[in-house]
Design a protein around this motif. Sequence first.
Motif, PDB file in Angstrom:
ATOM      1  N   MET A 123       0.836  -1.197   0.000  1.00 58.39           N
ATOM      2  CA  MET A 123       0.000   0.000   0.000  1.00 58.39           C
ATOM      3  C   MET A 123       0.876   1.255   0.000  1.00 58.39           C
ATOM      4  O   MET A 123       1.882   1.299   0.687  1.00 58.39           O
ATOM      5  CB  MET A 123      -0.891   0.022   1.240  1.00 58.39           C
ATOM      6  N   GLU A 124       0.440   2.251  -0.743  1.00 55.66           N
ATOM      7  CA  GLU A 124       1.175   3.504  -0.787  1.00 55.66           C
ATOM      8  C   GLU A 124       0.796   4.377   0.397  1.00 55.66           C
ATOM      9  O   GLU A 124      -0.363   4.448   0.790  1.00 55.66           O
ATOM     10  CB  GLU A 124       0.854   4.262  -2.076  1.00 55.66           C
ATOM     11  N   GLN A 125       1.811   5.044   0.932  1.00 56.81           N
ATOM     12  CA  GLN A 125       1.569   5.997   2.010  1.00 56.81           C
ATOM     13  C   GLN A 125       1.020   7.282   1.395  1.00 56.81           C
ATOM     14  O   GLN A 125       1.482   7.714   0.338  1.00 56.81           O
ATOM     15  CB  GLN A 125       2.876   6.318   2.733  1.00 56.81           C
ATOM     16  N   PRO A 126       0.050   7.905   2.043  1.00 56.49           N
ATOM     17  CA  PRO A 126      -0.401   9.205   1.535  1.00 56.49           C
ATOM     18  C   PRO A 126       0.732  10.234   1.657  1.00 56.49           C
ATOM     19  O   PRO A 126       1.545  10.153   2.569  1.00 56.49           O
ATOM     20  CB  PRO A 126      -1.580   9.570   2.431  1.00 56.49           C
ATOM     21  N   SER A 127       0.770  11.161   0.731  1.00 55.65           N
ATOM     22  CA  SER A 127       1.822  12.173   0.727  1.00 55.65           C
ATOM     23  C   SER A 127       1.701  13.077   1.947  1.00 55.65           C
ATOM     24  O   SER A 127       0.610  13.469   2.341  1.00 55.65           O
ATOM     25  CB  SER A 127       1.726  13.021  -0.537  1.00 55.65           C
ATOM     26  N   LYS A 128       2.856  13.403   2.526  1.00 58.73           N
ATOM     27  CA  LYS A 128       2.872  14.343   3.647  1.00 58.73           C
ATOM     28  C   LYS A 128       3.059  15.781   3.162  1.00 58.73           C
ATOM     29  O   LYS A 128       3.061  16.709   3.960  1.00 58.73           O
ATOM     30  CB  LYS A 128       3.976  13.961   4.626  1.00 58.73           C
ATOM     31  N   ASP A 129       3.211  15.951   1.863  1.00 58.17           N
ATOM     32  CA  ASP A 129       3.375  17.275   1.273  1.00 58.17           C
ATOM     33  C   ASP A 129       2.022  17.990   1.284  1.00 58.17           C
ATOM     34  O   ASP A 129       1.081  17.550   0.631  1.00 58.17           O
ATOM     35  CB  ASP A 129       3.902  17.144  -0.153  1.00 58.17           C
ATOM     36  N   PRO A 130       1.915  19.113   2.002  1.00 59.99           N
ATOM     37  CA  PRO A 130       0.627  19.818   2.056  1.00 59.99           C
ATOM     38  C   PRO A 130       0.179  20.380   0.707  1.00 59.99           C
ATOM     39  O   PRO A 130      -0.993  20.692   0.525  1.00 59.99           O
ATOM     40  CB  PRO A 130       0.845  20.944   3.064  1.00 59.99           C
TER      41      PRO A 130
END
Length: 83
Positions: A1-8
């Motif tokens: 599973m891909e982690q959601p981006s932490k880039d706002p």
Amino acid sequence: MEQPSKDPLHGKRLDTILEELVEYYNGFEKLGEQINIRCFTDNPSISSSLKFLRKTDWARAKVESLYLFVLREKKRNENQDKA
């Protein structure tokens, strides 16, 4: 599973960012004081500003940087309100 981006900024549209900044600063006049570029100070509008920002990387970078600053300020204010 891909982690959601932490880039706002991930998934944020430039028009949404610009509208949020205009709202946060209560109009283009105060936004133009924060980022002194003509598309915010000389007969500004969302559409004319978007045209300029999409063509001008340095101006877009300034807008994105200010947006990240505003997000931090909002979060800081939320945390102070909870305390």
